[in-house]
Scaffold this motif. Structure first.
Motif, mmCIF file in Angstrom:
data_model
loop_
_atom_site.group_PDB
_atom_site.id
_atom_site.type_symbol
_atom_site.label_atom_id
_atom_site.label_comp_id
_atom_site.label_asym_id
_atom_site.label_seq_id
_atom_site.Cartn_x
_atom_site.Cartn_y
_atom_site.Cartn_z
ATOM 1 N N LEU A 39 -11.888 5.589 4.296
ATOM 2 C CA LEU A 39 -11.252 6.368 2.952
ATOM 3 C C LEU A 39 -9.843 6.707 2.885
ATOM 4 C CD1 LEU A 39 -14.438 8.114 1.393
ATOM 5 C CD2 LEU A 39 -13.480 5.810 0.832
ATOM 6 N N VAL A 44 -7.509 1.087 1.207
ATOM 7 C CA VAL A 44 -8.586 1.787 0.222
ATOM 8 C C VAL A 44 -7.839 2.701 -0.660
ATOM 9 C CG1 VAL A 44 -10.643 3.172 -0.095
ATOM 10 C CG2 VAL A 44 -10.389 1.619 1.922
ATOM 11 N N ALA A 45 -6.910 3.686 -0.366
ATOM 12 C CA ALA A 45 -6.381 4.455 -1.118
ATOM 13 C C ALA A 45 -5.143 4.088 -1.949
ATOM 14 C CB ALA A 45 -5.826 5.710 -0.038
ATOM 15 N N PRO A 47 -5.289 1.024 -3.551
ATOM 16 C CA PRO A 47 -5.822 0.495 -4.980
ATOM 17 C C PRO A 47 -6.060 1.385 -6.126
ATOM 18 C CG PRO A 47 -6.416 -0.751 -3.070
ATOM 19 C CD PRO A 47 -5.747 0.266 -2.383
ATOM 20 N N VAL A 48 -6.705 2.538 -5.404
ATOM 21 C CA VAL A 48 -7.302 3.726 -6.329
ATOM 22 C C VAL A 48 -6.055 4.327 -7.044
ATOM 23 C CG1 VAL A 48 -8.407 6.049 -6.324
ATOM 24 C CG2 VAL A 48 -9.388 4.124 -4.913
ATOM 25 N N LEU A 49 -5.407 4.488 -6.164
ATOM 26 C CA LEU A 49 -3.778 5.314 -6.712
ATOM 27 C C LEU A 49 -3.216 4.428 -7.950
ATOM 28 C CD1 LEU A 49 -2.059 7.518 -7.226
ATOM 29 C CD2 LEU A 49 -0.361 6.785 -5.200
ATOM 30 N N CYS A 50 -3.157 2.875 -7.653
ATOM 31 C CA CYS A 50 -2.732 1.978 -8.601
ATOM 32 C C CYS A 50 -3.134 1.738 -9.724
ATOM 33 C CB CYS A 50 -2.692 0.716 -7.641
ATOM 34 S SG CYS A 50 -1.180 0.637 -6.384
ATOM 35 N N VAL A 51 -4.809 1.987 -9.779
ATOM 36 C CA VAL A 51 -5.469 2.050 -10.827
ATOM 37 C C VAL A 51 -5.255 3.088 -11.748
ATOM 38 C CG1 VAL A 51 -7.715 2.050 -11.724
ATOM 39 C CG2 VAL A 51 -7.232 0.346 -10.114
ATOM 40 N N VAL A 52 -4.941 4.272 -11.206
ATOM 41 C CA VAL A 52 -4.863 5.590 -12.095
ATOM 42 C C VAL A 52 -3.353 5.460 -12.570
ATOM 43 C CG1 VAL A 52 -4.492 8.357 -11.897
ATOM 44 C CG2 VAL A 52 -6.572 7.006 -10.811
ATOM 45 N N TYR A 131 -5.312 10.411 -3.140
ATOM 46 C CA TYR A 131 -6.388 11.104 -3.935
ATOM 47 C C TYR A 131 -5.993 12.175 -4.892
ATOM 48 C CZ TYR A 131 -9.124 7.642 -1.487
ATOM 49 O OH TYR A 131 -9.530 6.576 -0.631
ATOM 50 N N ALA A 134 -3.625 11.306 -7.713
ATOM 51 C CA ALA A 134 -4.242 10.588 -8.674
ATOM 52 C C ALA A 134 -4.991 11.462 -9.355
ATOM 53 C CB ALA A 134 -5.300 9.541 -7.965
#
Length: 213
Positions: A39, A44-45, A47-52, A131, A134
């Protein structure tokens, strides 16, 4: 203090290495530990930030006509998501020179790898910053839309708690799998705390009030 102990081979570093070996030889299943450690991967991290970031940018763009309370310039809706991306981009620019300077050998399973330099943990810093920022974007947006609602009083503490537990899991996974010493992870969290504080200061100072639409 942590960096000084690592660089100077202080007593805290010796204790850290004993603790790291104990955790690495612990009973946490390796599959779970590997999942947690992954994680902290940029793959992994990020794309999560990009979505937010996209969601925050879209929400800000829709409310771009909002003006500052004093009738000044429109809210800089683009600043928080842009600053979030730049904050994550700064992580390797800070971590890599520290790794090269300190050149701390890794745990036994990693020390014979292609390089030394494990302090601070890049995975730990990436997870904490990605994270963390985000979560701050989400909190900022939700509080801006629904400020004053009693049901949201526990929202921010809940999000912070979830992100904190997530990062503890990442750190535990990194140590359990023998990828880092505990101080490597703690050092990365200290660095991430500074970066997140700078992001908050920049957004509070220059982005204007939160969007309320």
């Amino acid at each position: 203090m942590l960096t000084w102990q690592v660089a100077g081979h202080g007593p805290l570093r010796a204790l850290d290495e004993r603790l790291g070996r104990a955790v690495a030889n612990g009973h946490l299943p390796t599959g779970i530990a590997e999942f947690w450690a992954d994680l902290g991967n940029t793959a992994v991290a990020l794309p999560v930030l990009c979505v937010v970031m996209v969601a925050a940018g879209w929400r800000g763009w829709r409310g771009r006509s909002e003006e500052a309370p004093n009738g000044g310039a429109p809210v800089r809706w683009w600043l928080p998501p842009l600053a979030a991306g730049l904050t994550l981009a700064v992580v390797p620019a800070l971590v890599v020179p520290l790794k090269l300077w300190l050149a701390r050998p890794g745990p036994p399973g990693m020390a014979g790898g292609p390089h030394d330099g494990f302090y601070p943990s890049g995975h730990g810093a990436t997870a904490a910053v990605a994270y963390g920022v985000a979560a701050l974007l989400v909190i900022r947006g939700v509080q801006g839309r629904r400020a004053g609602r009693p049901a949201l009083r526990l929202f921010a503490p809940s999000v912070v708690a979830v992100v904190a537990l997530l990062n503890v899991a990442v750190g535990l996974g990194l140590v359990r799998r023998g990828y880092h010493w505990p101080l490597d992870v703690l050092g990365s969290w200290c660095l991430a705390t500074v970066l997140l504080a700078v992001w908050c200061a920049v957004c509070d100072r220059w982005s204007g009030p939160m969007v309320t639409r």
